[in-house]
Scaffold this motif. Structure first.
Motif: not given
Length: 614
Positions: A192-197, A202-204, A242-243, A248-249
């Protein structure tokens, strides 16, 4: 895993009183919440009963009992499944009613509150940040009373019941099953911590791309990009972000897959342990075969709620933080309020008077939030006095002209009449009634404003006109267009009144946009008209058409006119020269010219003959 991902972004504490405010806000939904929780409790009990019935079936079969017992047990299992399905539908319906009701209440409260904020709030706030409060934060707050609350109740009851039943059936097997629990929970927290980063990055990036699209896809932004020849640079910049979001996706998808695979493996190992130890105890006669099956089925009812409850604080805090962010906006104090004893403007012609008016724009801390401006700390500037003792009176039907250099305070004076801001001292009166003692609706009906960049919504001509007077008939609309010298143009359009003008009216020319805003003002029929540089950016031909429309707008009305082009205000009953927030000269055009002061200097500058080249 989702809870662990949010943990990194969740504050450790909340403002005092937040929880109390949340429950106070949800008070209208309390009856529905009680029903929702009762359905959740019953559903949790049913989830535990199915494994016990399945164990009884196995014992009945192994024991060679009457087949009818197995049939009735199967019927009972089917009945529990049907009842659980029905409860699930009822629970979802109740949850949707509560959730959507809260979304409606919050969005309406925030929207209505923001509508009452001063203009300074909108000049400082980023639109995207404000829209986020109405969307993502409201949705996050809604989850507090649907998924988070129901999950907390369901998982707690299911955990207690499952653990109690398993300990009753076999404390040895239950103890061994719990040994693997850390292996089940810890991967969720670490992953979860890795995914949060990754999620934060991604959100930024998505927020930056949204801002870039919003600015570049507007008519002025697109024009600027083309004028400076940077479409390829813009595309490259956008493509790079976008890349990165794409990369990240992909990484997130793979991490999620590894995570789910790991948890599935751990669950399978725990299941194998239960079957191994339970099977051994069954063979030795210490356990019934049906008990082993019941323990194996109950195991999933134990691990799932335990994992969810491990992150319940994060879930609750995340939902409460969303509420807190919404409350932040609701706690901003509207600076323009209506007194309980507010009255209407007396009938007839309206006199406008400024009596020793002093004013300073509010400090950022009074009208904004750092989070809405997307800055770490609010700008500390503001609050200094910009108008110093302004005094004048416009009798009913008179025209008062305000002239002077840019930044002198002319537009600030104009904004005080319709109470876009309130004065710090002194008073502004309409027909000898202080504007602060008037009803806001009465003030809006009395005062009409045309600015140099009149705003039009991305809607039809009909909708933009009717915004001033919703009850206006089609004949009223055409009459206003006729007075604004725009009827012929609109009738020539294929959709006439239903023609969409585009964002901010950019499908029309500058002169057409301005005349449409004048038509809107004429439709409103105000008794006081404020013209703030209404012809500043128009060519000579458009200015003539707009001036003709303005002549109709001013007939029989008290007018406050701001103009840089002194030729447009020669006929004013009184001209005020404004400099540094004070009236430095006043009089008619002729008297001011004769005085040879500041107005005469401005006039000479504009109309002095230009030297010709030799």
């Amino acid at each position: 895993m989702r809870g662990a991902m949010r943990a990194a972004d969740t504050p450790k504490g909340l403002r005092q009183g937040t929880v109390r405010r949340v429950f106070r806000f949800a008070r209208p939904h309390h009856p529905k919440l009680v029903v929702f929780l009762l359905l959740t409790v019953v559903s949790a009990v049913l989830a535990v009963s199915t494994p016990l019935l399945a164990g009884r079936v196995v014992d009945t079969i192994v024991g060679g009992q009457d087949a009818s017992v197995v049939v009735w047990l199967a019927v009972a299992i089917a009945g529990v499944a049907v009842l659980d399905a029905a409860l699930g539908v009822a629970e979802r319906w109740q949850s949707a009613r509560i959730g959507e009701g809260l979304i409606y209440d919050l969005r309406r409260a925030v929207f209505e509150h923001v509508q009452r904020m001063p203009v300074a709030f909108f000049t400082r706030t980023r639109t995207g940040a404000l829209v986020s409060r109405l969307n993502s934060d409201v949705m996050g707050a809604q989850r507090a009373f649907t998924s988070t609350l129901s999950g907390l109740v369901t998982n707690s009851i299911q955990l207690v019941l499952s653990l109690a039943v398993m300990l009753t059936l076999s404390w040895q097997v239950t103890a061994f099953a719990l040994v693997l629990l850390p292996v089940f929970v810890l991967p969720a927290r670490r992953m979860g911590r890795r995914m949060a980063d990754l999620q934060r990055e991604s959100s930024t990036l998505n927020a930056t791309m949204t801002s870039q699209m919003t600015e570049r896809f507007s008519a002025p932004g697109a024009t600027l990009v083309r004028l400076f020849g940077r479409p390829h640079a813009e595309a490259d910049e956008f493509g790079a972000r976008a890349g990165r979001v794409r990369d990240i996706g992909i990484r997130t998808a793979m991490l999620t897959r590894w995570f789910m695979t790991s948890l599935t493996l751990v669950a399978a190992l725990a299941q194998a342990l239960v079957y191994g130890l339970g099977g051994y105890l069954a063979i030795t006669g210490a356990l019934a075969p049906g008990t082993v099956v019941a323990l194996a089925l109950l195991l999933s009812r134990l691990y799932t709620p335990l994992t969810a409850l491990a992150n319940v604080r994060v879930d609750v805090m995340t939902a409460l933080v969303s509420f807190e962010r919404v409350f932040e906006v609701l706690d901003l104090r509207p600076m323009i309020t209506e007194k309980p004893t507010a009255r209407t403007v007396p009938p007839g012609g309206v006199a406008v008077e400024f009596a020793d008016v002093r004013f300073g724009y509010p400090a950022p801390s009074q009208v904004s939030l750092a989070s809405l401006e997307e800055v770490a700390v609010l700008d500390q500037r503001g609050g200094e006095e910009v108008l110093h003792g302004i005094t004048f009176r416009a009798e009913p039907g008179q025209m008062i002209a305000l002239v002077g250099p840019s930044g002198a305070g002319k537009s600030t004076i104009a904004t005080l009449i319709p109470r876009l801001y309130d004065v710090d001292s002194g008073a502004i009166t309409l027909s000898d009634v202080d504007v602060r003692d008037l009803r806001l609706t009465a003030l809006r009906d009395t005062v009409g404003v045309v600015t140099q960049d009149g705003h039009l919504f991305h809607d039809s001509i009909r909708a933009n006109l009717s915004y001033a007077r919703p009850e206006a008939t089609e004949d009223d609309l055409w009459a206003a267009l006729g007075q604004a010298r725009l009827e012929t143009l609109v009738r020539s359009l294929p959709d006439q009144l239903d023609t969409v003008v585009g964002e901010r009216g950019y499908r029309l020319s500058g002169g057409e946009r301005q005349r449409l805003t004048i038509a809107r003002l004429l439709l409103a029929q105000p008794r006081v008209v404020i013209l703030d540089e209404a012809t500043a950016h128009l060519d000579s031909e458009s200015e003539v058409a707009v001036q003709e429309a303005l002549a109709n707008a001013l007939t029989g009305r008290t007018a406050i006119v701001i103009a840089h082009r002194l030729s447009t205000i020669r006929a004013a009953d009184q001209i005020l020269v404004i400099e540094d927030g004070a009236v430095v000269e006043s009089g008619t055009h002729d008297t001011l010219l004769a005085a040879g002061g500041r107005y005469a200097d401005l006039y000479t500058t504009q109309f002095a003959p230009q030297p010709t080249a030799a």
